[in-house]
Design a protein around this motif. Structure first.
Motif, PDB file in Angstrom:
ATOM      1  N   LYS A 149      20.008  28.002 -11.845  1.00  0.00           N
ATOM      2  CA  LYS A 149      20.448  27.464 -10.544  1.00  0.00           C
ATOM      3  C   LYS A 149      21.197  26.045 -10.741  1.00  0.00           C
ATOM      4  N   ILE A 150      20.804  25.302 -11.415  1.00  0.00           N
ATOM      5  CA  ILE A 150      21.353  24.094 -11.778  1.00  0.00           C
ATOM      6  C   ILE A 150      22.959  24.101 -12.525  1.00  0.00           C
ATOM      7  N   PHE A 151      22.956  24.869 -13.332  1.00  0.00           N
ATOM      8  CA  PHE A 151      24.075  25.329 -13.884  1.00  0.00           C
ATOM      9  C   PHE A 151      25.134  25.879 -12.707  1.00  0.00           C
ATOM     10  N   SER A 152      24.638  26.625 -12.064  1.00  0.00           N
ATOM     11  CA  SER A 152      25.405  27.231 -10.768  1.00  0.00           C
ATOM     12  C   SER A 152      26.060  26.065  -9.894  1.00  0.00           C
ATOM     13  N   GLN A 153      25.080  25.021  -9.499  1.00  0.00           N
ATOM     14  CA  GLN A 153      25.517  24.155  -8.834  1.00  0.00           C
ATOM     15  C   GLN A 153      26.559  23.223  -9.335  1.00  0.00           C
ATOM     16  N   LYS A 154      26.311  22.840 -10.615  1.00  0.00           N
ATOM     17  CA  LYS A 154      27.372  22.194 -11.324  1.00  0.00           C
ATOM     18  C   LYS A 154      28.690  22.484 -11.853  1.00  0.00           C
ATOM     19  N   SER A 155      28.712  23.935 -11.865  1.00  0.00           N
ATOM     20  CA  SER A 155      29.982  24.447 -12.378  1.00  0.00           C
ATOM     21  C   SER A 155      30.559  25.034 -11.095  1.00  0.00           C
ATOM     22  N   GLY A 156      30.021  25.239 -10.022  1.00  0.00           N
ATOM     23  CA  GLY A 156      30.606  25.928  -8.790  1.00  0.00           C
ATOM     24  C   GLY A 156      30.752  27.454  -8.771  1.00  0.00           C
ATOM     25  N   LYS A 157      29.993  27.914  -9.963  1.00  0.00           N
ATOM     26  CA  LYS A 157      29.836  29.308 -10.164  1.00  0.00           C
ATOM     27  C   LYS A 157      28.826  30.123  -9.571  1.00  0.00           C
ATOM     28  N   THR A 158      28.826  31.407  -9.398  1.00  0.00           N
ATOM     29  CA  THR A 158      27.759  32.172  -8.962  1.00  0.00           C
ATOM     30  C   THR A 158      26.742  32.387  -9.909  1.00  0.00           C
ATOM     31  N   PHE A 159      25.508  32.859  -9.472  1.00  0.00           N
ATOM     32  CA  PHE A 159      24.456  33.052 -10.560  1.00  0.00           C
ATOM     33  C   PHE A 159      25.063  33.973 -11.503  1.00  0.00           C
ATOM     34  N   GLU A 160      25.662  35.060 -11.114  1.00  0.00           N
ATOM     35  CA  GLU A 160      26.117  36.141 -11.910  1.00  0.00           C
ATOM     36  C   GLU A 160      27.176  35.560 -12.811  1.00  0.00           C
ATOM     37  N   TRP A 200      14.559  32.242  -7.710  1.00  0.00           N
ATOM     38  CA  TRP A 200      14.218  32.537  -8.928  1.00  0.00           C
ATOM     39  C   TRP A 200      14.024  33.972  -9.229  1.00  0.00           C
ATOM     40  N   LEU A 201      13.576  34.799  -8.134  1.00  0.00           N
ATOM     41  CA  LEU A 201      13.152  36.317  -8.251  1.00  0.00           C
ATOM     42  C   LEU A 201      15.174  36.750  -8.361  1.00  0.00           C
ATOM     43  N   GLU A 202      15.822  36.107  -7.445  1.00  0.00           N
ATOM     44  CA  GLU A 202      17.247  36.802  -7.220  1.00  0.00           C
ATOM     45  C   GLU A 202      18.097  36.367  -8.633  1.00  0.00           C
ATOM     46  N   ILE A 203      17.640  35.290  -9.239  1.00  0.00           N
ATOM     47  CA  ILE A 203      18.255  35.046 -10.783  1.00  0.00           C
ATOM     48  C   ILE A 203      18.016  36.110 -11.719  1.00  0.00           C
ATOM     49  N   MET A 204      16.768  36.450 -11.569  1.00  0.00           N
ATOM     50  CA  MET A 204      16.087  37.530 -12.505  1.00  0.00           C
ATOM     51  C   MET A 204      16.549  38.887 -12.023  1.00  0.00           C
ATOM     52  N   ARG A 205      16.646  39.038 -10.956  1.00  0.00           N
ATOM     53  CA  ARG A 205      17.272  40.327 -10.564  1.00  0.00           C
ATOM     54  C   ARG A 205      18.753  40.323 -11.106  1.00  0.00           C
ATOM     55  N   THR A 206      19.577  39.428 -11.028  1.00  0.00           N
ATOM     56  CA  THR A 206      20.804  39.649 -11.473  1.00  0.00           C
ATOM     57  C   THR A 206      20.943  39.630 -12.987  1.00  0.00           C
ATOM     58  N   ALA A 207      20.305  38.811 -13.374  1.00  0.00           N
ATOM     59  CA  ALA A 207      19.972  39.129 -15.305  1.00  0.00           C
ATOM     60  C   ALA A 207      19.728  40.504 -15.551  1.00  0.00           C
ATOM     61  N   HIS A 208      18.727  41.122 -14.959  1.00  0.00           N
ATOM     62  CA  HIS A 208      18.406  42.516 -15.150  1.00  0.00           C
ATOM     63  C   HIS A 208      19.710  43.392 -14.931  1.00  0.00           C
ATOM     64  N   LYS A 209      20.543  43.130 -13.769  1.00  0.00           N
ATOM     65  CA  LYS A 209      21.434  44.014 -13.597  1.00  0.00           C
ATOM     66  C   LYS A 209      22.623  43.935 -14.845  1.00  0.00           C
ATOM     67  N   LEU A 210      22.462  42.660 -15.328  1.00  0.00           N
ATOM     68  CA  LEU A 210      23.638  42.444 -16.390  1.00  0.00           C
ATOM     69  C   LEU A 210      23.121  42.944 -17.709  1.00  0.00           C
ATOM     70  N   GLY A 211      21.830  43.481 -17.900  1.00  0.00           N
ATOM     71  CA  GLY A 211      21.300  44.002 -19.205  1.00  0.00           C
ATOM     72  C   GLY A 211      20.460  42.963 -19.927  1.00  0.00           C
ATOM     73  N   LEU A 212      20.202  41.659 -19.308  1.00  0.00           N
ATOM     74  CA  LEU A 212      19.625  40.906 -19.932  1.00  0.00           C
ATOM     75  C   LEU A 212      17.965  40.978 -19.589  1.00  0.00           C
TER      76      LEU A 212
END
Length: 356
Positions: A149-160, A200-212
């Protein structure tokens, strides 16, 4: 339905490996029959992984303890400018990795850190790239959803977008830390600046979608209620039904020493009875998780060994030096040999199985 009827049905379902609902879980918890819970959880574990108990050869890297979140539950973090603060730079990380290269059968580098207010997202990406360059065949388990989440805020990028960059740099899985308790009532007190439960749950959902693949976790034994613990487990079960992306579940008993939260609420570390009961309950609730870890760093060796008869099928790994949990008073955070891990497992009648 009366309590005796609920208990009877809950016990039948627990032994049969059938899915438990909220009231059944709560009833089993309050009945406090530790031997029954051990039996049911042990059977659930053996249906999943037989007589095997897993471990890995791993090394932890905690990049910094300087943190902008300053959660009262944490003894590891300190504010910028504090003399206790440290931040690893490239040469420091290289030194750790030069040592890691000599470790036989090393399978994973695990990276979790504080939320440094001045370090950019690139700092963390570069750390991953350095690990990948030095240890090209090693799995990299790095960064909790709180950090993402912090990386997303600092970089201006989405969680994905953040996760894709880390994945391309070499990250192969995410740790499960930062989940604490999903109750927002509790989170407002223990970690008010961290990612919310939904994030937290959304970031994990996104990670799973990417195969992580990722781990999941719960931190218990502070100011949460039993009901809030169960609700937390059910949310993890629901997401696992959806994605099948969680590899393992970790239980973190709260270590109050050296924390603001412990001092404010006069908290004491819960006992071994509670540790083992929570472990067994977790194994029974999370019927769609293959692995449940007994994290020996937090439990002590004696309880971690007992945990293998309460549903755990994984002792995590050799770890090396771990700083976050040690800061809160855990005694066993300095690493352990492969031989010790295997000896501990064999003594329980299970088969040591190294994960790659």
């Amino acid at each position: 339905m009366n309590d005796e009827k609920i208990l009877s049905e809950a016990k039948e379902k627990a032994i049969a490996g059938e899915r438990l609902n909220f009231n059944e879980i709560l009833t089993l918890y309050h009945e406090n029959d530790l031997l029954f819970l051990a039996k049911a959880a042990r059977q659930a574990k053996e249906r999943k992984t037989g007589k095997k108990v897993f471990y890995k050869i791993s090394r932890h890297i905690n990049l910094t303890n300087v943190c902008s979140s300053n959660c009262p539950l944490c003894a590891f973090q300190c504010r910028s400018g504090d003399e206790r603060g440290y931040t690893l730079e490239t040469a420091d990380i290289e030194k750790i990795l030069d040592d890691a290269v000599t470790v036989k059968d090393l399978s994973e580098i695990h990276i979790v850190s504080a939320l440094h207010p001045e370090k950019t997202f690139d700092y963390y990406v570069d750390a991953v790239r350095l690990v990948k360059r030095k240890l090209p065949n090693i799995k990299i388990n790095a960064f909790t959803p709180v950090e993402i989440k912090i990386f997303s805020q600092k970089s201006g990028k989405t969680f994905e977008e953040v996760l894709k960059i880390l994945q391309n740099a070499g990250v192969t899985s995410l740790p499960g830390g930062g989940a604490e308790i999903f109750s927002e009532r509790v989170r407002k007190i223990i970690c008010p600046k961290k990612a919310t439960a939904d994030e937290w749950l959304e970031i994990m959902r996104t990670a799973h979608k990417l195969g992580l693949e990722t781990n999941a976790s719960i931190m218990y034994g502070h100011i949460e209620t039993v009901e809030e613990r169960i609700e937390h487990l059910l949310k993890l079960r629901e997401l696992q039904d959806e994605t099948c992306g969680f590899s393992a579940m970790l239980l973190f008993p709260f270590h109050p020493s050296n924390t603001e939260l412990g001092k404010k609420y006069n908290l004491r570390r819960v006992g071994s009875w509670e540790d083992l009961k929570m472990l067994a309950i977790t194994r029974l609730v999370l019927d769609n998780f293959t692995h449940v870890k007994a994290f020996w760093v937090m439990l002590t060796w004696a309880i971690a060994q007992l945990a293998l008869s309460f549903g755990a099928d994984d002792l995590d790994g050799t770890i090396g030096e771990e700083k976050i949990i040690r800061s809160a008073g855990a005694k066993g955070s300095g690493g352990v040999s492969r031989e010790t891990l295997e000896e501990v497992i064999r003594a329980t009648g299970y088969i040591p199985t190294r994960r790659n």
